[in-house]
Scaffold this active site. Structure first.
Site, short mmCIF file in Angstrom:
data_model
loop_
_atom_site.label_atom_id
_atom_site.label_comp_id
_atom_site.label_asym_id
_atom_site.label_seq_id
_atom_site.Cartn_x
_atom_site.Cartn_y
_atom_site.Cartn_z
N LYS A 281 0.84 -1.20 0.00
CA LYS A 281 0.00 0.00 0.00
C LYS A 281 0.88 1.25 0.00
O LYS A 281 2.05 1.19 0.40
CB LYS A 281 -0.87 0.02 1.27
CG LYS A 281 -1.96 -1.03 1.32
CD LYS A 281 -2.74 -0.95 2.63
CE LYS A 281 -3.79 -2.04 2.73
NZ LYS A 281 -4.88 -1.91 1.76
N ARG A 355 -9.81 -12.04 2.24
CA ARG A 355 -10.61 -13.14 1.71
C ARG A 355 -9.84 -14.45 1.76
O ARG A 355 -10.43 -15.53 1.86
CB ARG A 355 -11.07 -12.79 0.28
CG ARG A 355 -9.95 -12.58 -0.70
CD ARG A 355 -10.37 -11.76 -1.92
NE ARG A 355 -10.46 -10.33 -1.63
CZ ARG A 355 -10.82 -9.41 -2.51
NH1 ARG A 355 -11.16 -9.76 -3.75
NH2 ARG A 355 -10.86 -8.13 -2.17
N1 BES Z 1 -7.95 -4.15 4.57
C1 BES Z 1 -8.13 -3.77 3.22
C2 BES Z 1 -9.48 -3.07 2.98
C3 BES Z 1 -9.69 -1.74 3.66
C4 BES Z 1 -9.41 -0.57 3.02
C5 BES Z 1 -10.23 -1.68 4.94
C6 BES Z 1 -9.63 0.65 3.63
C7 BES Z 1 -10.46 -0.46 5.56
C8 BES Z 1 -10.16 0.70 4.89
C9 BES Z 1 -8.07 -4.99 2.32
O1 BES Z 1 -7.22 -5.99 2.74
C10 BES Z 1 -7.56 -4.53 1.00
O2 BES Z 1 -6.46 -4.10 0.94
N2 BES Z 1 -8.40 -4.65 -0.03
C11 BES Z 1 -8.04 -4.25 -1.34
C12 BES Z 1 -8.49 -5.33 -2.28
C13 BES Z 1 -7.99 -5.16 -3.69
C14 BES Z 1 -6.50 -5.33 -3.73
C15 BES Z 1 -8.66 -6.20 -4.56
C16 BES Z 1 -8.74 -2.93 -1.63
O3 BES Z 1 -9.88 -2.75 -1.20
O4 BES Z 1 -8.12 -2.08 -2.27
MN MN Z 2 -5.25 -5.72 2.08
#
Ligand code: BES
Ligand code: MN
Ligand code: ZN
Length: 502
Positions: A281, A355
């Site tokens: 990230k 997931r």
């Molecule tokens: N933990 C994150 C989702 C999240 C984002 C929770 C902001 C709370 C606030 C999750 O693991 C994630 O990174 N999801 C990605 C998925 C994508 C890579 C398909 C996302 O939502 O960008």
């Molecule tokens: Mn994530």
């Protein structure tokens, strides 16, 4: 904070502040506020006719009584319109009122049972909402502040005063239930607010063990070696980049031993820090990812409530706890992992880790014979885009269980909204090299994530709750404060209670 309920005349209470209320549009205050208005020679009706008090929800007006009545101050809080009024309004205004008092250095107060009169609210529901609203609204996470002298002192005592002696008992019962609910939401908040160098998977297991000990629940942890034996390749793939060992935490409550099939599984995502892994990230705001275990925290907290209230149902709480780190041992985009049920997943994006850990946790729940499953996860950023921070997204394969969950939320005041699961969305996670891929790209991100989870619930009734938006709040408002909300711990417990009563 201590909450007591008693009978008495509100004008005679020796308290620094008395909290009363007014519905929007009321020009001649009645009941408790009417009695106070008369004792104050019409000061409140004057404020109403001058337009300084309108009764809008959350509006607060502080009046110094200057010896005319025993309470040193009267706080008039608006309840909004009678049409929109419910227990959730009481929860919110209770939080706002005590924070208002605390900011002014007032540490104790009396209040009437809001809404139990004209509002038509059941006295127990009013007591519960007041207990939850005040306890949760006063919550502060200050474990790491060296200097706490500069801040407002703790608000320590609230007395609910009721004229009708016959109602005191039900208000008291409501207060006690509210305290059990609020305690658990606070446990969840504490876990989420705790930084990730403290709240590791091992620490989460420690907290769960404490809850199990205190409430008489069965406690088990599945460690790395056993995960390997059981074939939990999806969970292990996420954990392999971190020095922190993953934990599959299991809490079991047996409330209906004669009917093992009368069961419910609560499955939480417990990513104690989500860097994204190799699909890392960006730096801005990454600290918020210490809260990526909020689903797991809410499951542990719900198990605490269930252990205390003892509904006639068997409930298993399962938390898939791991840390998602980039390192020389981390999984790569393109890796293929195999979950416990034998299905393979192409890891397109290592940041879609929630997931993956849930896939194995859901398989485990099915192996244990759990027939109704609710999973809770801060799963997708797309959820925050879709519903914001106002309500939790609900998906699933069983409309009855979905509606029971949403209905439980109506009871607790936690909001839920269903998203569609049309089969066409499944195309988004089709992979050329494995049974599915873990990222469906930019379209319908929350729904494609749910479709991956659906592959691991077999024929169980299943509900998925995406709390990416609702697990934290940006500011203090009503019973919420900035930081973790504890959502949906109270609703998960309420669901178990509802299902037990059927
Ligand atoms: N933990 C994150 C989702 C999240 C984002 C929770 C902001 C709370 C606030 C999750 O693991 C994630 O990174 N999801 C990605 C998925 C994508 C890579 C398909 C996302 O939502 O960008
Ligand atoms: Mn994530
Ligand atoms: Zn995550």
């Amino acid at each position: 904070m201590k909450i007591t309920v008693k009978t008495g005349d509100v004008t005679r209470l020796e308290v620094p502040a008395l909290v009363v209320n007014l519905f929007q549009g009321v020009t001649e205050p009645g009941g408790a506020i009417g009695a106070i208005d008369r004792a104050l020679d019409g000061a409140i009706s004057q404020l109403i006719s001058d337009g300084e008090i309108k009764g809008k929800e959350g509006e607060i007006c502080l009046i110094h009584t200057l010896g005319k009545i025993n309470p040193a101050r009267v706080l008039v809080v608006g309840l909004g319109t009678v049409e929109k009024f419910d227990a959730q309004v009481v929860r919110r205004i209770s939080g706002d009122a005590v924070r208002y008092l605390r900011q002014r250095g007032i540490t104790s107060a009396a209040t009437i049972a809001h809404g139990a009169g004209v509002g038509g609210l059941d006295p127990a529901a009013s007591g519960q909402a007041i207990a939850e609203g005040t306890t949760l609204g006063l919550y502060r996470f200050s474990a790491y502040l060296s200097d706490r002298d500069g801040r407002a002192p703790d608000f320590t005592e609230l007395t609910i005063v009721e004229q009708d002696a016959q109602r005191v008992e039900s208000i008291q019962e409501g207060v006690e239930l509210g305290q059990v609910m609020a305690d658990a939401a606070i446990l969840a908040r504490d876990m989420v607010n705790e930084p990730a160098n403290i709240m590791t998977p091992t620490k989460m297991a420690g907290v769960a063990a404490q809850v199990a000990d205190a409430e008489g629940l069965e406690f088990t942890v599945i460690e790395t070696a056993q995960m390997r034996e059981m074939g939990m390749g999806a969970l292990l793939g996420v954990a392999q980049g971190s020095e922190e060992p993953p934990k599959l935490i299991i809490l079991t409550y047996t409330g209906d031993p004669d009917n093992p099939d009368n069961n419910l599984g609560l499955v939480g995502k417990g990513i104690t820090f989500d860097t994204g892994g190799i699909s890392i990230k960006s730096a801005g705001g990454m600290e918020a990812m210490k809260g990526d275990m909020a689903g797991g925290a809410s499951v542990i907290a719900a198990m605490q409530i269930i252990g205390r209230l003892k509904p006639k149902i068997n409930v298993t709480g399962i938390v898939a706890a791991a840390e998602n780190m980039p390192s020389g041992t981390a999984q790569r985009p393109g890796d293929v992992v195999r979950a416990m049920n034998g299905k393979t997943i192409e890891v397109i994006n290592t940041d879609a880790e929630g997931r993956l850990v849930l896939a194995d946790a859901l398989c485990y729940a099915r192996q244990q014979g759990i027939r109704r499953l609710v999973d809770v996860a801060t799963l997708t950023g797309a959820m925050v885009t879709t519903l914001g921070k106002v309500c939790t997204g609900v998906m699933g394969n069983n409309q009855e269980l979905i509606e029971a969950t949403i209905g439980a939320g109506t009871e607790t005041g936690e909001r839920f909204w269903q998203l569609p699961m049309f089969d066409d969305y499944k195309d988004l996670i089709r992979s050329d090299v494995a049974d599915m891929k873990n990222s469906g790209g930019r379209q319908a991100g929350s729904i494609s994530a749910a479709f991956l989870l659906a592959e691991f619930v077999d024929d169980a009734a299943w509900v998925h709750l995406d709390i990416a938006g609702t697990s934290t709040s940006e500011r203090a408002k009503g019973h919420l404060v900035k930081g973790a909300t504890g959502v949906p711990a109270r609703t998960l417990a309420q669901l178990a209670i509802t299902l037990a009563a059927r």
